[in-house]
Design a protein around this motif. Sequence first.
Motif, PDB file in Angstrom:
ATOM      1  N   GLU A  38      14.724 -80.140  38.735  1.00 18.05           N
ATOM      2  CA  GLU A  38      15.055 -81.153  38.636  1.00 18.05           C
ATOM      3  C   GLU A  38      16.623 -81.762  39.086  1.00 18.05           C
ATOM      4  N   ASN A  39      17.526 -80.923  38.688  1.00 21.30           N
ATOM      5  CA  ASN A  39      18.845 -80.945  38.869  1.00 21.30           C
ATOM      6  C   ASN A  39      19.361 -79.720  39.483  1.00 21.30           C
TER       7      ASN A  39
ATOM      8  N   LYS B  91      20.942 -78.874  43.023  1.00 18.84           N
ATOM      9  CA  LYS B  91      21.909 -79.857  43.624  1.00 18.84           C
ATOM     10  C   LYS B  91      23.235 -79.372  43.963  1.00 18.84           C
TER      11      LYS B  91
ATOM     12  N   HIS C 291      14.930 -78.316  45.770  1.00 18.76           N
ATOM     13  CA  HIS C 291      15.648 -79.744  45.881  1.00 18.76           C
ATOM     14  C   HIS C 291      17.049 -79.728  45.265  1.00 18.76           C
TER      15      HIS C 291
ATOM     16  N   TRP D  99      22.531 -84.540  49.958  1.00 24.17           N
ATOM     17  CA  TRP D  99      22.253 -85.867  49.229  1.00 24.17           C
ATOM     18  C   TRP D  99      23.691 -86.352  48.683  1.00 24.17           C
TER      19      TRP D  99
ATOM     20  N   GLN E 223      25.106 -86.657  42.996  1.00 21.94           N
ATOM     21  CA  GLN E 223      25.520 -85.425  42.409  1.00 21.94           C
ATOM     22  C   GLN E 223      25.939 -84.364  43.363  1.00 21.94           C
TER      23      GLN E 223
ATOM     24  N   ASN F  53      18.113 -85.616  51.600  1.00 20.09           N
ATOM     25  CA  ASN F  53      17.536 -86.544  50.574  1.00 20.09           C
ATOM     26  C   ASN F  53      17.900 -87.803  50.818  1.00 20.09           C
ATOM     27  N   GLU F  54      17.373 -88.921  51.131  1.00 25.26           N
ATOM     28  CA  GLU F  54      17.669 -90.435  50.864  1.00 25.26           C
ATOM     29  C   GLU F  54      18.798 -90.741  51.862  1.00 25.26           C
TER      30      GLU F  54
ATOM     31  N   ASN G   5      13.233 -86.304  52.491  1.00 26.75           N
ATOM     32  CA  ASN G   5      12.515 -86.727  51.502  1.00 26.75           C
ATOM     33  C   ASN G   5      13.311 -87.972  51.096  1.00 26.75           C
TER      34      ASN G   5
ATOM     35  N   GLN H  13       8.863 -89.826  47.711  1.00 25.44           N
ATOM     36  CA  GLN H  13       9.180 -89.551  46.382  1.00 25.44           C
ATOM     37  C   GLN H  13       8.240 -90.321  45.253  1.00 25.44           C
TER      38      GLN H  13
ATOM     39  N   HIS I 117       8.425 -92.840  43.288  1.00 20.60           N
ATOM     40  CA  HIS I 117       8.741 -93.249  42.107  1.00 20.60           C
ATOM     41  C   HIS I 117       8.417 -94.714  41.934  1.00 20.60           C
TER      42      HIS I 117
ATOM     43  N   GLU J 197       8.101 -86.513  43.907  1.00 18.07           N
ATOM     44  CA  GLU J 197       8.928 -86.962  42.662  1.00 18.07           C
ATOM     45  C   GLU J 197       8.140 -88.227  42.007  1.00 18.07           C
TER      46      GLU J 197
ATOM     47  N   TRP K  24       7.804 -86.041  38.541  1.00 22.60           N
ATOM     48  CA  TRP K  24       9.179 -85.850  38.215  1.00 22.60           C
ATOM     49  C   TRP K  24       9.470 -85.562  36.520  1.00 22.60           C
TER      50      TRP K  24
ATOM     51  N   TRP L 235      13.641 -88.891  33.140  1.00 20.70           N
ATOM     52  CA  TRP L 235      15.020 -89.597  33.819  1.00 20.70           C
ATOM     53  C   TRP L 235      14.847 -91.127  33.299  1.00 20.70           C
TER      54      TRP L 235
HETATM   55  C1  XIL Z   1      17.595 -87.509  39.004  1.00 17.68           C
HETATM   56  C2  XIL Z   1      17.239 -86.490  37.774  1.00 17.68           C
HETATM   57  O1  XIL Z   1      16.084 -86.882  37.269  1.00 17.68           O
HETATM   58  C3  XIL Z   1      18.286 -86.900  36.648  1.00 17.68           C
HETATM   59  O2  XIL Z   1      18.346 -85.894  35.508  1.00 17.68           O
HETATM   60  C4  XIL Z   1      19.676 -86.860  37.106  1.00 17.68           C
HETATM   61  O3  XIL Z   1      20.655 -87.500  36.218  1.00 17.68           O
HETATM   62  C5  XIL Z   1      19.652 -87.777  38.556  1.00 17.68           C
HETATM   63  O4  XIL Z   1      18.827 -87.194  39.552  1.00 17.68           O
HETATM   64  N1  XIL Z   1      15.656 -89.018  43.591  1.00 17.68           N
HETATM   65  C6  XIL Z   1      15.869 -87.958  43.362  1.00 17.68           C
HETATM   66  C7  XIL Z   1      16.097 -87.045  42.117  1.00 17.68           C
HETATM   67  O5  XIL Z   1      15.744 -87.312  44.519  1.00 17.68           O
HETATM   68  O6  XIL Z   1      17.027 -85.681  42.491  1.00 17.68           O
HETATM   69  C8  XIL Z   1      16.561 -87.841  41.155  1.00 17.68           C
HETATM   70  O7  XIL Z   1      16.756 -86.845  39.749  1.00 17.68           O
HETATM   71  C9  XIL Z   1      15.876 -89.047  41.053  1.00 17.68           C
HETATM   72  C10 XIL Z   1      15.800 -89.882  42.257  1.00 17.68           C
END
Ligand code: XIL
Length: 324
Positions: free
Chosen positions: A50-51, A54, A87, A91, A94, A135-136, A177, A211, A213, A243, A283, A291
Amino acid sequence: MPNDTSASPLRDLADARGFYVGAAVSARPLREDAAYRDLLAREFNMLTCENALKFGPLRPTPDQFAFDNADAIVAFAEAQGMAVRGHTLVWHSQMPEWLEEGVLGYDSSIDLIRSHIQTVTKRYRGRIGVWDVVNEAFEDNGRWRDTFYLRKFGPDYIKMAFHWAHEGDPNAKLFYNDYNADGLNAKSKAIYRMVKRLLGEGVPIHGVGLQVHLLLGHVPSTRAIAANVKRFNRLGLEVHITEMDVRVKTPVSESDLREQAGVYGDIIRICLRAKNCPALVVWGVTDRYSWVPDVFAGYGAPLLFDEQGREKPAAAALRANLQP
Ligand code: XIL
């Protein structure tokens, strides 16, 4: 019944069809919460950090790599026979503060980022099969997102990153991504155009991560998502759902959870019917460590298992669709 699969773990059903059901894993509960570890190992055949991978978390200072968390997560995956998605390498969020606020010029920044990407991909050669390289990089309107990378290098940073990752691990599958690009819209169109151009230029890119979300009640049409997945197939690219979560306004009702299960069912069906979508990653393992409540005040319960690790209708929906 000898062949009753109605209560089989998701990963067994997925294994049987050559599909991946994954979860994003956080180092702390993996270390401290035995129920979390058991659930993860029982239900999922893929994971992603998840982190831990990064840039910021990996590089507390310019001369330091903090691989402990990522190493622990990857070792867990190997011990449990799970595939790993890496992952993420490039980006805007972070990032190490020392880099973002530093004063490195063009050449030194290039050297630093190249060596970062190569060090990380080399370290996990043969162990991390897929990387979210970039990413993004887009805004929702399809323009380039204004980031450290764009400001420093212009849009060429994207192909540079893919080349460097490929040099680091020539066998890894390399993905772009993004979020809010699941259906057909300005962002997914911009991504489509970009990856098409990159392929034409011989850039090593093998897939696109959606992703997914989502917010319950605001889900793009399944036809649009399926069409989006399909157009990447025409370019010869894989798509992974990278995600997925479906956040719900709290307090959450039983009917919300049923509706949420419907969304999970729709997304896995899109993948199972597509030729190029072999993985669905959620995710987080349980709602407890998601998160979502931290970032979207007033929303929660986005995942397959609840705060106590009990299965929700969403998990049952994935299981029903994975039945042989
Ligand atoms: C999020 C994590 O879930 C959190 O713990 C962190 O604080 C911030 O990042 N898109 C992404 C992920 O690509 O890396 C992100 O993850 C959520 C949105």
